[in-house]
Design an enzyme around this catalytic site. Structure first.
Site, PDB file in Angstrom:
ATOM      1  N   ARG A   1       0.845  -1.214   0.000  1.00  0.00           N
ATOM      2  CA  ARG A   1       0.000   0.000   0.000  1.00  0.00           C
ATOM      3  C   ARG A   1       0.874   1.255   0.000  1.00  0.00           C
ATOM      4  O   ARG A   1       0.495   2.295  -0.532  1.00  0.00           O
ATOM      5  CB  ARG A   1      -0.949   0.005   1.225  1.00  0.00           C
ATOM      6  CG  ARG A   1      -1.745   1.307   1.324  1.00  0.00           C
ATOM      7  CD  ARG A   1      -2.975   1.198   2.219  1.00  0.00           C
ATOM      8  NE  ARG A   1      -2.704   0.639   3.519  1.00  0.00           N
ATOM      9  CZ  ARG A   1      -2.146   1.309   4.549  1.00  0.00           C
ATOM     10  NH1 ARG A   1      -1.797   2.581   4.405  1.00  0.00           N
ATOM     11  NH2 ARG A   1      -1.947   0.725   5.702  1.00  0.00           N
TER      12      ARG A   1
ATOM     13  N   TYR B   1     -15.370  16.207 -16.188  1.00  0.00           N
ATOM     14  CA  TYR B   1     -15.973  14.876 -16.072  1.00  0.00           C
ATOM     15  C   TYR B   1     -16.985  14.914 -14.911  1.00  0.00           C
ATOM     16  O   TYR B   1     -16.644  15.380 -13.811  1.00  0.00           O
ATOM     17  CB  TYR B   1     -14.853  13.859 -15.816  1.00  0.00           C
ATOM     18  CG  TYR B   1     -15.348  12.452 -15.585  1.00  0.00           C
ATOM     19  CD1 TYR B   1     -16.183  11.821 -16.495  1.00  0.00           C
ATOM     20  CD2 TYR B   1     -14.986  11.746 -14.440  1.00  0.00           C
ATOM     21  CE1 TYR B   1     -16.644  10.540 -16.276  1.00  0.00           C
ATOM     22  CE2 TYR B   1     -15.433  10.450 -14.220  1.00  0.00           C
ATOM     23  CZ  TYR B   1     -16.276   9.863 -15.148  1.00  0.00           C
ATOM     24  OH  TYR B   1     -16.729   8.587 -14.929  1.00  0.00           O
TER      25      TYR B   1
ATOM     26  N   ASP C   1      -6.356  18.042 -15.326  1.00  0.00           N
ATOM     27  CA  ASP C   1      -6.721  16.686 -15.747  1.00  0.00           C
ATOM     28  C   ASP C   1      -6.279  16.536 -17.206  1.00  0.00           C
ATOM     29  O   ASP C   1      -6.849  17.166 -18.096  1.00  0.00           O
ATOM     30  CB  ASP C   1      -8.244  16.511 -15.593  1.00  0.00           C
ATOM     31  CG  ASP C   1      -8.701  15.084 -15.910  1.00  0.00           C
ATOM     32  OD1 ASP C   1      -7.975  14.383 -16.648  1.00  0.00           O
ATOM     33  OD2 ASP C   1      -9.778  14.692 -15.445  1.00  0.00           O
TER      34      ASP C   1
ATOM     35  N   LYS D   1      -7.702   5.282 -19.528  1.00  0.00           N
ATOM     36  CA  LYS D   1      -7.903   5.754 -20.895  1.00  0.00           C
ATOM     37  C   LYS D   1      -6.634   5.557 -21.736  1.00  0.00           C
ATOM     38  O   LYS D   1      -6.160   4.446 -21.847  1.00  0.00           O
ATOM     39  CB  LYS D   1      -8.375   7.210 -20.847  1.00  0.00           C
ATOM     40  CG  LYS D   1      -9.475   7.470 -19.819  1.00  0.00           C
ATOM     41  CD  LYS D   1     -10.746   6.719 -20.157  1.00  0.00           C
ATOM     42  CE  LYS D   1     -11.926   7.045 -19.291  1.00  0.00           C
ATOM     43  NZ  LYS D   1     -11.971   6.502 -17.959  1.00  0.00           N
TER      44      LYS D   1
HETATM   45  N1  LCS Z   1     -11.093  12.418 -15.650  1.00  0.00           N
HETATM   46  C1  LCS Z   1     -11.605  12.297 -16.889  1.00  0.00           C
HETATM   47  C2  LCS Z   1     -11.383  13.398 -17.887  1.00  0.00           C
HETATM   48  C3  LCS Z   1     -12.330  11.173 -17.216  1.00  0.00           C
HETATM   49  O1  LCS Z   1     -12.833  11.091 -18.460  1.00  0.00           O
HETATM   50  C4  LCS Z   1     -12.547  10.159 -16.241  1.00  0.00           C
HETATM   51  C5  LCS Z   1     -13.361   8.952 -16.563  1.00  0.00           C
HETATM   52  C6  LCS Z   1     -11.991  10.326 -14.967  1.00  0.00           C
HETATM   53  C7  LCS Z   1     -11.264  11.464 -14.712  1.00  0.00           C
HETATM   54  C8  LCS Z   1     -12.171   9.270 -13.888  1.00  0.00           C
HETATM   55  O2  LCS Z   1     -11.381   8.161 -14.179  1.00  0.00           O
HETATM   56  P1  LCS Z   1     -11.725   6.639 -13.739  1.00  0.00           P
HETATM   57  O3  LCS Z   1     -11.964   6.645 -12.276  1.00  0.00           O
HETATM   58  O4  LCS Z   1     -12.937   6.221 -14.501  1.00  0.00           O
HETATM   59  O5  LCS Z   1     -10.490   5.897 -14.112  1.00  0.00           O
HETATM   60  N2  LCS Z   1     -14.133   9.106 -17.701  1.00  0.00           N
HETATM   61  C9  LCS Z   1     -15.034   8.294 -18.169  1.00  0.00           C
HETATM   62  C10 LCS Z   1     -15.816   8.567 -19.294  1.00  0.00           C
HETATM   63  O6  LCS Z   1     -15.809   9.604 -19.946  1.00  0.00           O
HETATM   64  N3  LCS Z   1     -16.576   7.548 -19.543  1.00  0.00           N
HETATM   65  O7  LCS Z   1     -16.415   6.549 -18.597  1.00  0.00           O
HETATM   66  C11 LCS Z   1     -15.421   6.973 -17.643  1.00  0.00           C
END
Ligand code: LCS
Length: 393
Positions: free
Chosen positions: A58, A111, A183, A208
């Site tokens: 951790r 987001y 971000d 992503k």
């Molecule tokens: N920031 C952005 C710009 C994102 O698009 C997402 C997830 C996150 C943070 C959060 O990341 P995660 O916890 O999912 O790894 N975006 C998503 C989307 O546009 N569609 O499904 C998830």
């Protein structure tokens, strides 16, 4: 070998600062929860920081550390903090930087959950927030209050594809003593390097582009310097939102092809955007690689390329969008983005469903908006799929 001066693609293959006794070509998966100390004294030194030996997964793990060092290097940062998801990265940043009574200013089209976490949860602890259209940085200055602490920017924003001028944000942050957080999920470090443009912290949903194969959920935070790094790292450790070694291995594997994946999907996206812009059923399109994007010049200035995400609307509005999505065959009707496969979704009813309707409309997340993440399939097949579905509308 010092990999610091290598080109981006070479770093993807050779970076990460890992060496083992067997000369492994890849970083092994150190699937262990704990590490034995050579002696009681060595154990005490690991805990006091006098020794940098591993203690407990951790806290830190060799597979994870290799990934953190590599992504930090790609972002020209001090060091990285890998997390169990992109949202865990967002929460680590909020929790480490915001006290009760503090104020955060953010892009209105971030987001959905990044906004929901502040408005629905941190508000319970007295954190204030203002969401503004950051395409005009004057709106940021207008929103600053004596208790403002953090400026949280997403560019390009999900899902509007609006851009924010990061150099201008850095100037405002410096003037008003705000911490600038960016971000960078939509770009990956291949297309945009926020720390070089003046940000203090950059983070990713590695789910992503960085992983890129739709098989891992993970996040990464990178800071410009050590003080903020130590603060964020301590928060990640104590809240236990670490990534695990197996996931780190998969991300390291996906990362090796980041530049060729981004280049290929971007090349496809440019052709798809031209096709959509010329199609009679398409009412509007927003893609930073098209001259019709209101911030086309800014994209050229702060991004190495326009990327592979496109938002567009159909002349028949929401009803036409639904019919169109139901007739897509090759692309997956799925949320997420930045993978090798083309994904298509409807933000107003999916990723941003929980953002209140009024806030959604104010941020430009209209009912007709369709978001397309272009993959690396043959572009003729992607276009044929869109053409077929558009003909049904
Ligand atoms: N920031 C952005 C710009 C994102 O698009 C997402 C997830 C996150 C943070 C959060 O990341 P995660 O916890 O999912 O790894 N975006 C998503 C989307 O546009 N569609 O499904 C998830």
């Amino acid at each position: 070998m010092n990999t610091k001066n290598l080109g981006f693609s070479s770093k993807l293959i050779h970076g990460g600062e890992h060496k083992d006794a067997f000369g492994s070509a890849t970083v092994p998966i150190y699937q262990t929860s704990t590490f034995a100390f050579a002696s009681a004294e060595e154990g005490a030194k690991c805990f006091s920081g006098e020794s940098d030996g591993f203690i407990y997964t951790r806290i830190e793990n060799p597979t994870v550390k290799a990934l953190e060092k590599l992504v930090a290097d790609l972002e020209n940062g001090y060091d990285g903090i890998a997390t169990s998801s992109g949202m865990a990265a967002v929460n680590t940043i909020y929790m480490a930087l915001l006290n009760a009574g503090d104020h955060i200013i953010s892009t209105d089209a971030v987001y959905g959950p990044s906004r929901g976490l502040i408005e629905n949860q941190y508000s319970r602890f007295g954190v204030e927030s203002t969401y503004v259209n950051t395409t005009d940085v004057a709106n940021i200055e207008k929103a600053i209050k004596p208790n403002s602490k953090v400026l949280f920017i997403e560019t390009p924003a999900n899902p509007t594809m609006d851009l924010t001028n990061l150099k201008e944000c850095a100037k405002i942050a410096k003037k008003h003593n705000l911490i600038l957080v960016v971000d960078n999920t939509f770009c990956s470090p291949y297309l945009q390097k926020p720390l070089d443009l003046g940000a203090d912290i950059v983070f990713h949903s590695m789910t992503k582009f960085i992983n890129g194969h739709a098989d891992v959920v993970a996040g990464m935070i990178i800071t410009k310097e050590a003080t903020l790094y130590n603060k964020l790292r301590a928060m990640m450790i104590i809240t236990g939102c670490n990534i695990d070694p197996h996931q780190s291995y998969l991300v390291l594997r996906g990362l090796k092809t980041l530049s060729i994946r981004v280049k290929e999907s971007q090349s496809n996206a440019k052709k798809v955007a031209d096709f959509l812009e010329a199609h009679p059923a398409v009412a509007w399109i927003k893609y930073p690689g098209l001259k019709s994007h209101p911030q086309y010049e800014l994209a050229l200035e702060q991004m190495k390329g326009p990327g592979s995400l496109i938002s567009f609307g159909l002349k028949g509005g929401f009803e036409a969008a639904k019919k169109f999505l139901d007739n897509i065959q090759l692309a997956l009707l799925a949320v997420s983005l930045g993978g090798v496969e083309t994904l298509i979704q409807h933000p107003a009813s999916m990723t941003h469903a929980k953002v209140p309707k009024e806030a959604k409309l104010k941020a430009g997340i209209t009912d007709d908006l369709i978001r397309l993440s272009v993959g690396i399939e043959d572009v003729e097949d992607i276009i044929a799929d869109l053409e077929h579905a558009l003909a049904k509308v």
